[in-house]
Write a protein that holds these residues in place. Structure first.
Motif, short mmCIF file in Angstrom:
data_model
loop_
_atom_site.label_atom_id
_atom_site.label_comp_id
_atom_site.label_asym_id
_atom_site.label_seq_id
_atom_site.Cartn_x
_atom_site.Cartn_y
_atom_site.Cartn_z
N ASN A 128 0.64 -1.01 -0.32
CA ASN A 128 -0.12 -0.06 0.15
C ASN A 128 0.99 1.64 -0.08
O ASN A 128 0.49 2.75 -0.91
CB ASN A 128 -0.49 -0.27 1.17
N LYS A 129 2.16 1.05 0.92
CA LYS A 129 2.69 2.04 0.60
C LYS A 129 3.39 3.04 -0.97
O LYS A 129 3.33 3.92 -0.97
CB LYS A 129 3.72 2.67 1.23
N TYR A 130 3.40 2.13 -1.53
CA TYR A 130 3.36 2.04 -3.19
C TYR A 130 1.85 2.87 -3.40
O TYR A 130 2.65 3.94 -4.53
CB TYR A 130 3.64 0.89 -3.87
N ARG A 131 1.12 2.41 -3.42
CA ARG A 131 0.08 3.02 -4.30
C ARG A 131 -0.33 4.36 -3.10
O ARG A 131 -0.91 5.02 -3.98
CB ARG A 131 -1.34 2.02 -3.76
N LYS A 132 0.09 4.93 -1.71
CA LYS A 132 -0.68 5.64 -1.43
C LYS A 132 0.68 6.41 -2.28
O LYS A 132 0.21 7.86 -1.56
CB LYS A 132 -0.23 5.76 0.29
N LEU A 133 1.84 6.34 -2.16
CA LEU A 133 3.36 6.94 -2.36
C LEU A 133 3.18 8.04 -4.09
O LEU A 133 3.42 8.60 -4.45
CB LEU A 133 4.79 6.68 -2.22
N VAL B 24 -5.65 -1.75 8.84
CA VAL B 24 -5.90 -0.33 9.06
C VAL B 24 -4.93 -0.33 9.49
O VAL B 24 -4.81 -0.18 10.60
CB VAL B 24 -6.93 -0.34 9.25
N GLY B 25 -4.03 1.07 9.27
CA GLY B 25 -3.02 2.00 10.39
C GLY B 25 -4.17 2.60 10.07
O GLY B 25 -4.07 3.38 11.44
N THR B 26 -4.25 4.00 9.59
CA THR B 26 -4.98 5.10 9.16
C THR B 26 -6.11 5.39 8.63
O THR B 26 -6.80 6.16 8.31
CB THR B 26 -3.44 6.46 8.38
N GLY B 27 -5.90 3.83 7.56
CA GLY B 27 -7.68 3.69 7.14
C GLY B 27 -7.30 4.41 5.82
O GLY B 27 -8.25 3.75 4.72
N GLY B 28 -6.38 5.12 5.26
CA GLY B 28 -6.63 5.34 4.06
C GLY B 28 -6.58 3.91 2.81
O GLY B 28 -6.95 3.95 1.51
N THR B 29 -5.95 3.01 2.96
CA THR B 29 -5.29 2.18 2.13
C THR B 29 -7.02 1.05 2.03
O THR B 29 -7.90 1.34 0.98
CB THR B 29 -4.78 1.09 2.61
N LEU B 30 -7.62 1.07 2.76
CA LEU B 30 -8.95 0.86 3.53
C LEU B 30 -9.82 0.96 2.83
O LEU B 30 -11.10 1.07 1.69
CB LEU B 30 -9.60 0.58 4.93
N HIS C 211 -2.53 -8.43 0.87
CA HIS C 211 -1.39 -8.44 1.17
C HIS C 211 -0.43 -7.12 1.61
O HIS C 211 -0.23 -6.36 0.15
CB HIS C 211 -0.34 -9.67 0.95
N THR C 212 -0.27 -5.53 2.26
CA THR C 212 -0.37 -4.72 1.74
C THR C 212 1.57 -4.78 1.85
O THR C 212 1.48 -3.06 2.03
CB THR C 212 -1.00 -3.74 3.08
N GLY C 213 1.99 -5.66 2.26
CA GLY C 213 3.16 -5.57 2.02
C GLY C 213 4.51 -5.19 3.52
O GLY C 213 3.91 -5.77 5.33
N SER D 215 8.82 2.60 10.87
CA SER D 215 7.59 2.77 10.10
C SER D 215 7.67 2.32 8.70
O SER D 215 9.01 2.88 7.35
CB SER D 215 7.03 4.47 9.64
N ASN D 216 6.97 1.23 8.01
CA ASN D 216 7.07 0.83 6.47
C ASN D 216 7.28 2.47 6.03
O ASN D 216 7.92 2.58 4.68
CB ASN D 216 6.02 0.45 6.19
N HIS D 217 6.41 3.18 6.24
CA HIS D 217 6.36 4.57 5.21
C HIS D 217 7.76 5.49 5.29
O HIS D 217 7.70 5.75 4.15
CB HIS D 217 4.66 5.05 5.99
C1 LIG Z 1 1.16 1.52 6.41
C2 LIG Z 1 0.07 -0.41 6.24
C3 LIG Z 1 -0.81 -0.24 6.48
C4 LIG Z 1 -1.60 0.60 6.93
O1 LIG Z 1 -2.04 1.53 6.17
P1 LIG Z 1 -3.46 2.44 6.13
O2 LIG Z 1 -3.44 3.01 5.60
O3 LIG Z 1 -2.17 3.41 7.26
O4 LIG Z 1 -4.54 2.00 6.58
C5 LIG Z 1 -1.23 -2.15 6.78
N1 LIG Z 1 -0.28 -2.62 6.29
C6 LIG Z 1 1.05 -2.48 5.84
C7 LIG Z 1 2.06 -3.46 5.78
C8 LIG Z 1 2.29 -1.29 6.33
O5 LIG Z 1 2.68 -1.47 6.26
#
Ligand SMILES: *Cc1c(COP(=O)(O)O)cnc(C)c1O
Length: 303
Positions: free
Chosen positions: A38-43, A173-179, A280-282, A66-68
């Motif tokens: 998701n970090k790829y998608r978000k950036l 879900v961390g911040t919820g942007g991906t969801l 699988h968000t990585g 932080s993965n971010h």
């Molecule tokens: C950052 C992260 C999330 C959370 O994503 P949000 O968009 O912040 O909810 C989920 N899975 C992994 C592996 C992440 O690195």
């Protein structure tokens, strides 16, 4: 160019216990070893915006593992952008070499500013941002965790037409942007389940800010005591999942989500025969740091 590969494959997986549903994992973790999932998608659209605005410095915020932070640092080195990481915890300044995430970010050229937890909490104050501009010059500001409307737009590209046969789409879900991105891109027949990695109810509201429909649910029973908290049962599950499927899970997000899915299946949450797609968000870069902590405590390591 890294922002190119767009579709990741869905793999059928098994769980340590027997299940009466069809379970698939979308391998977003395979996009890139560091700028993963998701970090790829978000950036993606944020980098585009930074370039459009003529900014050649990215500044962002994050914690020790932080993965971010890792993803932004890596993007900076790939795209020749300066990166600044504002890091929670002044004590970390002397521990960069012991922290695989920060060490790699530094090797990518990221410059750090370590601040205490109180200042970190107030990091969105205009005053604080002004001071950062005085210190570092103009920059493109990416919020902690990377969530803004451009990040949500990027996450709306995770699902493809082929995924429309799934009944449930699951993501951590961390911040919820991906969801939110997933919620905005599912079909009428699909439900989205978000597995919270944090304790607390505030995420419901955060997700609602970006979500355009309400066929989604936040599952809050599998945070294992809070963000980055783990126990032996979780590690055992992650290692069993790896042995079965040859897919690694991270201990903060995807491991807890799949543990939760297994538990919910055992409690018949999903109708028999349901088709479930798990994103699988990585986040695999964080395993090394977590294993350092586990080693110190003499606990079993994540494989
Ligand atoms: C950052 C992260 C999330 C959370 O994503 P949000 O968009 O912040 O909810 C989920 N899975 C992994 C592996 C992440 O690195």
């Amino acid at each position: 160019m890294i922002f190119k590969l767009e579709n990741s494959v869905n793999l059928r997986v098994s769980l340590p216990s027997k299940v009466d549903v069809e379970l698939f994992v979308k391998r977003e973790d395979a996009i890139h070893p560091i700028i993963s999932g998701n970090k790829y998608r978000k950036l993606k659209y944020n980098i585009e915006a930074a370039k459009k605005e003529g900014k050649n410095t990215l500044l962002t915020f994050g914690g020790a593992f932080s993965n971010h932070i890792a993803a932004v640092a890596e993007v900076g080195s790939v795209y020749n952008l300066k990166t600044i990481g504002v890091i929670r915890g002044e004590e970390l300044v002397s521990k960069i070499n012991d922290n695989p995430t920060l060490k790699h970010a530094q090797d990518c050229g990221m410059q750090f500013k370590f601040i205490n937890r109180t200042d970190f909490r107030n990091k969105e104050d205009l005053n604080f941002i002004e001071n950062l501009k005085n210190e570092f010059g103009e920059f493109y500001n990416i919020p902690e965790g990377g969530t803004n409307s451009l990040a949500v737009k990027g996450c709306e590209e995770i699902l493809t037409e082929e995924d429309s046969s799934f009944d449930y789409i699951c993501a951590p879900v961390g911040t919820g942007g991906t969801l939110a991105g997933l919620i905005n891109s599912v079909k009428m027949n699909q439900q989205v389940l978000g597995f919270s990695a944090l304790k607390g109810d505030f995420l419901q509201e955060d997700i609602s800010k970006f979500a355009k429909q309400d066929r989604w649910k936040l599952i809050t029973d599998y945070h294992f005591g809070g963000y980055a908290k783990i126990n032996n049962e979780l590690i055992t599950f992650i290692n069993a999942f790896k042995a079965l499927n040859n897919i690694r899970l991270d201990p903060i997000y995807t491991g807890k989500m799949l543990f939760g899915i297994q538990d919910m299946i055992s409690k018949s949450y999903f109708p028999k025969g349901s088709k479930i797609l798990v994103i699988h968000t990585g986040g695999l870069q964080g395993i090394a740091g977590m294993n350092n902590r586990l080693k110190q405590k003499n606990l079993p390591l994540i494989q």
